[in-house]
Design a protein around this motif. Structure first.
Motif, PDB file in Angstrom:
ATOM      1  N   LYS A  75      -3.631  14.406   7.522  1.00 27.06           N
ATOM      2  CA  LYS A  75      -3.819  14.662   8.492  1.00 27.06           C
ATOM      3  C   LYS A  75      -3.935  16.104   9.694  1.00 27.06           C
ATOM      4  O   LYS A  75      -4.174  16.382  10.310  1.00 27.06           O
ATOM      5  CB  LYS A  75      -2.819  14.266   9.305  1.00 27.06           C
ATOM      6  CG  LYS A  75      -1.725  12.626   9.452  1.00 27.06           C
ATOM      7  CD  LYS A  75      -1.796  12.237  10.406  1.00 27.06           C
ATOM      8  CE  LYS A  75      -1.671  10.532  11.170  1.00 27.06           C
ATOM      9  NZ  LYS A  75      -0.081  10.541  11.831  1.00 27.06           N
ATOM     10  N   LYS A 136       0.525  -5.052  14.045  1.00 25.14           N
ATOM     11  CA  LYS A 136       1.511  -4.938  12.530  1.00 25.14           C
ATOM     12  C   LYS A 136       1.937  -6.245  12.191  1.00 25.14           C
ATOM     13  O   LYS A 136       2.106  -7.051  12.994  1.00 25.14           O
ATOM     14  CB  LYS A 136       2.856  -3.689  12.899  1.00 25.14           C
ATOM     15  CG  LYS A 136       2.197  -2.187  12.587  1.00 25.14           C
ATOM     16  CD  LYS A 136       3.652  -1.328  12.840  1.00 25.14           C
ATOM     17  CE  LYS A 136       3.185  -0.333  13.160  1.00 25.14           C
ATOM     18  NZ  LYS A 136       4.257   0.883  12.760  1.00 25.14           N
ATOM     19  N   VAL A 137       2.069  -6.400  11.085  1.00 29.96           N
ATOM     20  CA  VAL A 137       1.500  -7.596  10.498  1.00 29.96           C
ATOM     21  C   VAL A 137       2.422  -7.735   9.345  1.00 29.96           C
ATOM     22  O   VAL A 137       1.777  -6.599   7.816  1.00 29.96           O
ATOM     23  CB  VAL A 137       0.605  -8.675  10.506  1.00 29.96           C
ATOM     24  CG1 VAL A 137       0.755 -10.077   9.667  1.00 29.96           C
ATOM     25  CG2 VAL A 137       0.295  -9.530  11.913  1.00 29.96           C
ATOM     26  N   ASP A 168       0.320 -12.139   1.723  1.00 24.97           N
ATOM     27  CA  ASP A 168       0.066 -10.133   1.084  1.00 24.97           C
ATOM     28  C   ASP A 168      -1.260 -10.868  -0.236  1.00 24.97           C
ATOM     29  O   ASP A 168      -2.111 -10.207   0.142  1.00 24.97           O
ATOM     30  CB  ASP A 168       1.056  -9.530   0.865  1.00 24.97           C
ATOM     31  CG  ASP A 168       2.105  -9.017   2.219  1.00 24.97           C
ATOM     32  OD1 ASP A 168       1.556  -8.610   2.760  1.00 24.97           O
ATOM     33  OD2 ASP A 168       2.804  -8.835   2.407  1.00 24.97           O
TER      34      ASP A 168
HETATM   35  N1  CAO Z   1      -1.114  11.713   4.909  1.00 30.85           N
HETATM   36  C1  CAO Z   1      -1.052  11.362   6.661  1.00 30.85           C
HETATM   37  N2  CAO Z   1      -0.467  10.412   7.172  1.00 30.85           N
HETATM   38  C2  CAO Z   1      -1.087   9.319   6.175  1.00 30.85           C
HETATM   39  C3  CAO Z   1      -1.619   9.259   5.540  1.00 30.85           C
HETATM   40  C4  CAO Z   1      -1.504  10.601   4.255  1.00 30.85           C
HETATM   41  N3  CAO Z   1      -1.384  10.333   3.162  1.00 30.85           N
HETATM   42  N4  CAO Z   1      -1.118   8.158   4.373  1.00 30.85           N
HETATM   43  C5  CAO Z   1      -0.662   6.990   6.127  1.00 30.85           C
HETATM   44  N5  CAO Z   1      -0.419   7.771   7.607  1.00 30.85           N
HETATM   45  C6  CAO Z   1      -0.110   7.733   7.696  1.00 30.85           C
HETATM   46  C7  CAO Z   1      -0.973   6.668   8.955  1.00 30.85           C
HETATM   47  O1  CAO Z   1      -2.460   7.412   9.571  1.00 30.85           O
HETATM   48  C8  CAO Z   1      -0.565   6.284   9.506  1.00 30.85           C
HETATM   49  O2  CAO Z   1       0.176   7.260  11.364  1.00 30.85           O
HETATM   50  P1  CAO Z   1      -0.293   7.020  12.920  1.00 30.85           P
HETATM   51  O3  CAO Z   1       0.556   5.949  12.872  1.00 30.85           O
HETATM   52  O4  CAO Z   1       0.059   8.455  13.395  1.00 30.85           O
HETATM   53  O5  CAO Z   1      -1.907   6.811  12.460  1.00 30.85           O
HETATM   54  C9  CAO Z   1       1.215   6.449   9.354  1.00 30.85           C
HETATM   55  O6  CAO Z   1       1.250   7.345   7.839  1.00 30.85           O
HETATM   56  C10 CAO Z   1       1.728   4.955   9.376  1.00 30.85           C
HETATM   57  O7  CAO Z   1       1.299   3.787   8.766  1.00 30.85           O
HETATM   58  P2  CAO Z   1       0.997   2.344   9.592  1.00 30.85           P
HETATM   59  O8  CAO Z   1       1.235   2.704  10.831  1.00 30.85           O
HETATM   60  O9  CAO Z   1       0.326   1.677   8.353  1.00 30.85           O
HETATM   61  O10 CAO Z   1       2.653   1.933   9.180  1.00 30.85           O
HETATM   62  P3  CAO Z   1       4.167   1.401   8.875  1.00 30.85           P
HETATM   63  O11 CAO Z   1       4.520   1.619   8.397  1.00 30.85           O
HETATM   64  O12 CAO Z   1       4.111   1.792  10.595  1.00 30.85           O
HETATM   65  O13 CAO Z   1       3.164   0.003   9.533  1.00 30.85           O
HETATM   66  C11 CAO Z   1       1.704  -2.185   8.677  1.00 30.85           C
HETATM   67  C12 CAO Z   1       3.454  -1.065   8.463  1.00 30.85           C
HETATM   68  C13 CAO Z   1       2.081  -2.540   7.010  1.00 30.85           C
HETATM   69  C14 CAO Z   1       3.212  -3.034   9.397  1.00 30.85           C
HETATM   70  C15 CAO Z   1       1.242  -1.848   8.740  1.00 30.85           C
HETATM   71  O14 CAO Z   1       0.444  -0.529   8.123  1.00 30.85           O
HETATM   72  C16 CAO Z   1       0.353  -3.277   8.603  1.00 30.85           C
HETATM   73  O15 CAO Z   1       0.413  -3.490   9.912  1.00 30.85           O
HETATM   74  N6  CAO Z   1      -1.443  -2.930   7.669  1.00 30.85           N
HETATM   75  C17 CAO Z   1      -1.891  -4.213   8.192  1.00 30.85           C
HETATM   76  C18 CAO Z   1      -1.664  -5.181   7.835  1.00 30.85           C
HETATM   77  C19 CAO Z   1      -0.855  -5.497   6.382  1.00 30.85           C
HETATM   78  O16 CAO Z   1      -1.375  -5.336   5.268  1.00 30.85           O
HETATM   79  N7  CAO Z   1      -0.029  -5.421   6.048  1.00 30.85           N
HETATM   80  C20 CAO Z   1       0.941  -6.103   4.692  1.00 30.85           C
HETATM   81  C21 CAO Z   1       2.053  -5.408   4.625  1.00 30.85           C
HETATM   82  S1  CAO Z   1       2.828  -6.046   3.201  1.00 30.85           S
HETATM   83  O17 CAO Z   1       3.841  -6.998   3.383  1.00 30.85           O
END
Ligand code: CAO
Length: 415
Positions: A75, A136-137, A168
């Motif tokens: 970011k 989210k899932v 997963d």
């Molecule tokens: N540098 C800066 N920011 C970063 C980054 C990096 N290297 N890597 C990730 N981020 C940020 C993302 O951009 C995101 O930011 P915003 O919310 O501001 O856009 C933030 O980190 C969090 O990412 P996320 O929303 O994916 O993570 P979460 O922990 O809130 O949610 C999960 C996790 C798994 C529910 C969600 O990623 C998801 O639904 N993924 C798709 C489905 C999936 O794969 N689920 C299985 C997971 S395993 O059970």
């Protein structure tokens, strides 16, 4: 002989389980997987369910073998510039962020395509396009939304999730196949494309036999191989089937000697029609071979409880391994219920590399699964997971960044 995916570079933006299983598979097949992690934090699973304080958890280590790790704040403007270089450098970007995260980071598909038209952009999401696409899932949500939970468990109990991580790891597998297909197609088109594997879709794909049964139920109102037949009632949707086989040959889990104290002293037994005579002979019911109530598969369907009850009387006098050995002598299909403890110690799984011991600089030796898919000319070697940012300098050097540029990134906490 090299590895099957030698030369393929993966920009691995995955975290938790679904995405990492996909990129771990690609790494096992020889791809260079560069895992990009948040500077200072890393994949959240490094710190989850830790069994040794401040050491990467087994959760992380077992999902991130054979990868390189770099830290990068994507970011930060300088981080974005590095990410642009990575996109130009790699063949595939794999991500499983929450819906919209890549766009919010400033890297929608169109932008990635501009930077590298050959790039394959592969995503795991919870749901495909539709009412839930922004949700989210996690694993169990997918099991519930994909039809697994409503059809798992016993009829008189609540829906159940299963221990197999079909949401997963199952979706990670689906995505890996999509990526390999897109790479193959790129050989002729020269273009990349988007690959999407939605967890709900992956689970439903694995539950297809239940969608089959839904249509059979709608047509006939009854499913004769289900335990609800003939005494229970069928509703309008596929019920939970307990331990019924779900196929054309009826099966059930039956007790073996020691079941009173050992929770895994059970055997899965299949009353396969072609070996019915052998089954009757082994369990001491030779009269069932000609008895019209038992002689044919159709006649047995309303009497499966009695059939499995008689088999169980026999298996309860033997251990699951003794029972299996005896049944196998007569080609009768069955399988012991194996505990994780038994699987961890099973020599044949070690011999094939399905279970491996890995050395880790901080945790020492640990056990993991190896590649379950065996290629004769591209055997997988399981290498330990990377420490957080272990390869940042190495990869940035490969991208052409100078030492002073790398120091600036360090100083500004971008890496
Ligand atoms: N540098 C800066 N920011 C970063 C980054 C990096 N290297 N890597 C990730 N981020 C940020 C993302 O951009 C995101 O930011 P915003 O919310 O501001 O856009 C933030 O980190 C969090 O990412 P996320 O929303 O994916 O993570 P979460 O922990 O809130 O949610 C999960 C996790 C798994 C529910 C969600 O990623 C998801 O639904 N993924 C798709 C489905 C999936 O794969 N689920 C299985 C997971 S395993 O059970």
């Amino acid at each position: 002989m090299g590895k099957a995916l030698d030369g393929v570079r993966i920009l691995d933006f995955t975290h938790v389980q679904s995405g990492p299983t996909c990129t771990q598979l690609l790494a096992w097949f020889g791809a260079d997987v560069i895992k990009v992690e948040k500077a200072g934090a890393g994949d959240v699973t490094r710190g989850q369910l830790q069994d040794i304080p401040n050491v990467d958890s087994l959760y992380f280590t077992m999902l991130n073998h054979n990868k390189r790790s770099i830290t990068l704040d994507t970011k930060h403007p300088r981080g974005k510039a590095v990410l642009e270089r990575l996109i130009r450098h790699c063949d595939v970007l794999v991500e499983n962020f929450a819906p919209g995260a890549l766009e919010r980071m400033g890297f929608p598909y169109e932008r990635i395509r501009q930077l590298n038209p050959k790039m394959i952009v592969a995503s795991v999401k919870g749901f495909g396009p539709g009412p839930y696409e922004d949700c989210k899932v996690y694993e169990n949500v997918a099991q519930c939304a994909g039809g697994a939970a409503s059809t798992t468990g016993f009829d008189d109990g609540p829906p159940l999730v299963t221990g197999a991580q079909i949401g997963d790891s199952g979706t990670g597998l689906h995505l890996a196949l999509g990526i390999v297909c897109a790479l193959y197609q790129r050989n002729t088109t020269g273009r990349g494309q988007k690959v999407l594997a939605a967890m709900q879709d992956g689970v439903l794909n694995l539950c297809r036999v239940k969608l089959r049964d839904q249509q059979r139920l709608a047509r006939t109102g009854v499913m004769k191989e289900y335990p609800q037949y003939p005494d229970g009632r069928f509703g309008s949707s596929v019920p939970r089937a307990g331990n019924a086989s779900g196929g054309g040959q009826p099966g059930w889990i039956i007790k073996c000697r020691g079941w009173q104290t050992d929770p895994n002293a059970y055997l899965y037994f299949i009353a396969q029609a072609p070996v019915w005579k052998q089954i009757c002979a082994v369990i001491g019911k030779p009269e069932w071979i000609t008895d019209p109530d038992y002689a044919t598969p159709d006649a047995r369907l309303p009497r499966l409880t009695q059939v499995f009850g008689e088999v169980e009387k026999w298996t309860m006098t033997r251990t699951k391994f003794e029972a299996m050995a005896e049944f196998n002598k007569h080609d009768i299909p069955c399988g012991p219920i194996l505990s994780m403890e038994e699987l961890a110690a099973e020599p044949s799984l070690r011999a094939t590399g399905t279970v491996v011991e890995v050395d880790h600089p901080k945790r020492g030796r640990y056990l993991s699964v190896g590649n379950p898919i065996k290629l004769s000319d591209s055997p997988s070697e399981v290498k330990r997971s990377p420490l957080l940012g272990e390869h940042t300098r190495e990869v940035l050097g490969e991208l052409g960044l100078s030492e002073s540029e790398i120091r600036t990134l360090e100083h500004e906490k971008v890496i």
